[in-house]
Design a protein around this motif. Structure first.
Motif, PDB file in Angstrom:
ATOM      1  N   GLU A 120       0.772  -1.025  -0.082  1.00  0.00           N
ATOM      2  CA  GLU A 120      -0.078  -0.025   0.038  1.00  0.00           C
ATOM      3  C   GLU A 120       0.996   1.207   0.058  1.00  0.00           C
ATOM      4  N   VAL A 121       0.402   2.205  -0.565  1.00  0.00           N
ATOM      5  CA  VAL A 121       0.935   3.623  -0.460  1.00  0.00           C
ATOM      6  C   VAL A 121       0.136   4.622   0.100  1.00  0.00           C
ATOM      7  N   HIS A 122       0.808   5.558   0.777  1.00  0.00           N
ATOM      8  CA  HIS A 122      -0.136   6.565   1.616  1.00  0.00           C
ATOM      9  C   HIS A 122       0.214   7.899   0.581  1.00  0.00           C
ATOM     10  N   ALA A 123      -0.659   8.198  -0.152  1.00  0.00           N
ATOM     11  CA  ALA A 123      -0.189   9.449  -1.219  1.00  0.00           C
ATOM     12  C   ALA A 123      -0.928  10.696  -0.962  1.00  0.00           C
ATOM     13  N   ARG A 124      -0.534  11.918  -1.505  1.00  0.00           N
ATOM     14  CA  ARG A 124      -1.271  13.083  -1.620  1.00  0.00           C
ATOM     15  C   ARG A 124      -1.170  13.302  -3.154  1.00  0.00           C
ATOM     16  N   HIS A 125      -2.025  14.164  -3.596  1.00  0.00           N
ATOM     17  CA  HIS A 125      -2.175  14.669  -5.078  1.00  0.00           C
ATOM     18  C   HIS A 125      -2.536  16.039  -5.014  1.00  0.00           C
ATOM     19  N   ILE A 126      -1.937  16.526  -6.104  1.00  0.00           N
ATOM     20  CA  ILE A 126      -2.637  18.092  -6.572  1.00  0.00           C
ATOM     21  C   ILE A 126      -3.225  17.813  -7.847  1.00  0.00           C
ATOM     22  N   LEU A 127      -4.603  17.999  -8.093  1.00  0.00           N
ATOM     23  CA  LEU A 127      -5.094  17.976  -9.671  1.00  0.00           C
ATOM     24  C   LEU A 127      -5.356  19.557 -10.119  1.00  0.00           C
ATOM     25  N   VAL A 128      -5.000  19.479 -11.317  1.00  0.00           N
ATOM     26  CA  VAL A 128      -5.131  20.756 -12.009  1.00  0.00           C
ATOM     27  C   VAL A 128      -5.681  20.375 -13.414  1.00  0.00           C
ATOM     28  N   LYS A 129      -6.120  21.499 -14.086  1.00  0.00           N
ATOM     29  CA  LYS A 129      -6.693  21.263 -15.438  1.00  0.00           C
ATOM     30  C   LYS A 129      -5.878  21.096 -16.613  1.00  0.00           C
ATOM     31  N   THR A 130      -4.722  21.767 -16.711  1.00  0.00           N
ATOM     32  CA  THR A 130      -3.699  22.111 -17.432  1.00  0.00           C
ATOM     33  C   THR A 130      -2.286  21.308 -17.354  1.00  0.00           C
ATOM     34  N   GLU A 131      -1.519  20.826 -18.274  1.00  0.00           N
ATOM     35  CA  GLU A 131      -0.034  20.372 -17.829  1.00  0.00           C
ATOM     36  C   GLU A 131       0.588  21.680 -17.649  1.00  0.00           C
ATOM     37  N   ASP A 132       0.488  22.853 -17.985  1.00  0.00           N
ATOM     38  CA  ASP A 132       1.326  23.858 -17.651  1.00  0.00           C
ATOM     39  C   ASP A 132       1.307  24.308 -16.159  1.00  0.00           C
ATOM     40  N   GLU A 133       0.117  24.337 -15.670  1.00  0.00           N
ATOM     41  CA  GLU A 133      -0.328  24.445 -14.071  1.00  0.00           C
ATOM     42  C   GLU A 133       0.410  23.439 -13.472  1.00  0.00           C
ATOM     43  N   ALA A 134       0.460  22.146 -13.589  1.00  0.00           N
ATOM     44  CA  ALA A 134       1.051  21.045 -13.209  1.00  0.00           C
ATOM     45  C   ALA A 134       2.358  21.154 -13.112  1.00  0.00           C
ATOM     46  N   LYS A 135       3.212  21.552 -14.179  1.00  0.00           N
ATOM     47  CA  LYS A 135       4.543  21.808 -14.171  1.00  0.00           C
ATOM     48  C   LYS A 135       5.056  23.159 -13.485  1.00  0.00           C
ATOM     49  N   ASP A 136       4.130  24.120 -13.387  1.00  0.00           N
ATOM     50  CA  ASP A 136       4.549  25.029 -12.445  1.00  0.00           C
ATOM     51  C   ASP A 136       4.678  24.784 -10.877  1.00  0.00           C
ATOM     52  N   ILE A 137       3.453  23.722 -10.494  1.00  0.00           N
ATOM     53  CA  ILE A 137       3.425  23.321  -9.288  1.00  0.00           C
ATOM     54  C   ILE A 137       4.597  22.422  -8.710  1.00  0.00           C
ATOM     55  N   ILE A 138       5.364  21.705  -9.922  1.00  0.00           N
ATOM     56  CA  ILE A 138       6.490  20.954  -9.728  1.00  0.00           C
ATOM     57  C   ILE A 138       7.674  21.766  -9.537  1.00  0.00           C
ATOM     58  N   LYS A 144       8.114  14.087 -10.663  1.00  0.00           N
ATOM     59  CA  LYS A 144       8.754  15.181 -11.330  1.00  0.00           C
ATOM     60  C   LYS A 144       8.188  15.543 -12.753  1.00  0.00           C
ATOM     61  N   THR A 145       7.351  14.943 -13.467  1.00  0.00           N
ATOM     62  CA  THR A 145       6.563  15.206 -14.745  1.00  0.00           C
ATOM     63  C   THR A 145       5.162  15.028 -14.279  1.00  0.00           C
ATOM     64  N   PRO A 146       4.025  15.818 -14.985  1.00  0.00           N
ATOM     65  CA  PRO A 146       2.580  15.474 -14.638  1.00  0.00           C
ATOM     66  C   PRO A 146       1.926  14.326 -15.246  1.00  0.00           C
ATOM     67  N   VAL A 147       1.016  13.762 -14.142  1.00  0.00           N
ATOM     68  CA  VAL A 147       0.597  12.691 -14.736  1.00  0.00           C
ATOM     69  C   VAL A 147      -0.850  12.694 -15.191  1.00  0.00           C
ATOM     70  N   LYS A 148      -1.215  12.643 -16.379  1.00  0.00           N
ATOM     71  CA  LYS A 148      -2.400  12.654 -17.015  1.00  0.00           C
ATOM     72  C   LYS A 148      -3.342  11.634 -16.999  1.00  0.00           C
ATOM     73  N   THR A 149      -4.624  12.048 -16.549  1.00  0.00           N
ATOM     74  CA  THR A 149      -5.889  10.877 -16.326  1.00  0.00           C
ATOM     75  C   THR A 149      -6.887  11.653 -17.009  1.00  0.00           C
ATOM     76  N   ASP A 150      -8.188  11.063 -16.813  1.00  0.00           N
ATOM     77  CA  ASP A 150      -9.311  11.810 -17.631  1.00  0.00           C
ATOM     78  C   ASP A 150      -9.843  12.839 -16.656  1.00  0.00           C
ATOM     79  N   PHE A 151      -9.267  12.818 -15.311  1.00  0.00           N
ATOM     80  CA  PHE A 151      -9.597  13.977 -14.339  1.00  0.00           C
ATOM     81  C   PHE A 151      -8.851  15.337 -14.668  1.00  0.00           C
ATOM     82  N   GLY A 152      -7.779  15.015 -15.316  1.00  0.00           N
ATOM     83  CA  GLY A 152      -6.930  16.272 -15.534  1.00  0.00           C
ATOM     84  C   GLY A 152      -5.641  15.896 -15.167  1.00  0.00           C
TER      85      GLY A 152
END
Length: 320
Positions: free
Chosen positions: A139-157, A211-219
């Protein structure tokens, strides 16, 4: 108080089999109602309540008593008329009564030699055995940040690389409803999340983030793994009833196997014979641990004619 229409509905939903003869008043078994000259005793009412349709399980105790009494009176009313018409003397009725008698004897034997023999210590020992045999599951204990665009995710990284706190960024940037919890998803095992998210999360080391955004159907997700561990077994109190069912199943199958050794079973129809043999093999092979499915082999203790319920498993986490 229940209305007359509701009582009628409950009486129609109830199934009772009251065959007790008229007998004298007994302080330990008082008369609760009379239909003509026929008495209905407390023991018969208790039987009627215990045989109410499962759909009525949510009723209060008082409502169950009313429904059971209504059903018992209905049975007495029509059973007397049936007896007057000598329906109890027909060959069809006698065959059915013989079957019902055999079934009740089966249930009584099951209760005496299976249900009443199982101890709490036996249930705990079986639980410990099943837990010891469980395969390890990460099992893993994880957090995530979900955003709409890849650029937003890259900025968060980039902000994370600069030392910004992950939970703080989640509260500020994430569009997921759990943002107020810092994007905390708790512990989850494989199969609980969508594949892309799961693959990324389990590939991370403890304390690392993607280190790179993870794309799913949710964003687009940025994921951080807080911890990794072997999944703990379900707590004993959560599954003890299911473990008891497993023990009942095994003891029931042992009783059947012993009985089949003592009696020769002959089935004249070839198709039925083959089907019975196949079903018997499946019944004997139907093993299950506390996280699997318990086959309907043994009767349930509370309702001996019913199949054993499935063994409980923890609820699956929602897909992200």
């Amino acid at each position: 108080m229940l209305s007359t229409p509701k009582l009628a509905v409950m009486a129609m939903a109830a199934f009772v089999a009251l065959q007790a003869p008229v007998h004298a008043q007994d302080k330990a078994d008082p008369v609760v109602a009379k239909v003509g000259n026929v008495e209905i005793h407390q023991s018969e009412l208790d039987l009627a309540v215990s045989n109410l349709d499962p759909q009525l399980a949510q009723l209060s105790d008082e409502q169950k008593k009313i429904a059971g009494l209504s059903a018992a009176i209905d049975v007495k009313l029509l059973s007397q008329q049936a007896a007057d018409e000598k329906l109890d003397q027909t060959a069809e009725f006698k065959k059915r009564m013989q079957y019902l008698s055999d079934r009740e004897l089966h249930n009584a034997y099951f209760k005496k030699h299976v249900v009443d023999t199982i101890t709490d210590a036996e249930v705990k020992a079986r639980y410990d055995k099943e837990v010891a045999a469980l395969p390890k599951q990460e099992e893993v204990h994880a957090r995530h940040i979900l955003v709409k665009t890849e650029d937003e995710a890259k900025d968060i990284i980039k902000q994370l690389d600069a030392g910004k706190d992950f939970a703080t960024l989640a509260k500020e940037k994430s569009t997921d409803p759990n943002k107020d919890d810092g994007g905390d998803l708790g512990y989850f095992s494989r199969g609980r999340m969508v594949k892309e998210f799961e693959d990324a999360a389990f590939a991370l080391d403890k304390g690392a983030y993607t280190k790179t955004p993870v794309k799913t159907d949710f964003g687009y997700h940025v994921i951080k793994v807080e911890d990794k561990r072997d999944a703990p077994p379900p707590p004993f109190d959560q599954v003890k009833d299911q473990v008891r069912q497993l023990i009942m199943r095994d003891k029931y199958l042992a009783l059947l196997a012993d009985a089949k050794q003592k009696e020769k079973i002959e089935i004249s129809d070839e198709t039925l014979r083959k089907g019975y043999e196949d079903a018997s093999k499946m019944q004997q092979q139907g093993g299950s641990d506390i996280e699997g499915d318990a086959p309907g082999a043994a009767p349930d203790a509370a309702a001996p004619d019913a199949a054993a319920p499935d063994a409980a498993t923890p609820d699956a986490a929602p897909k992200q």
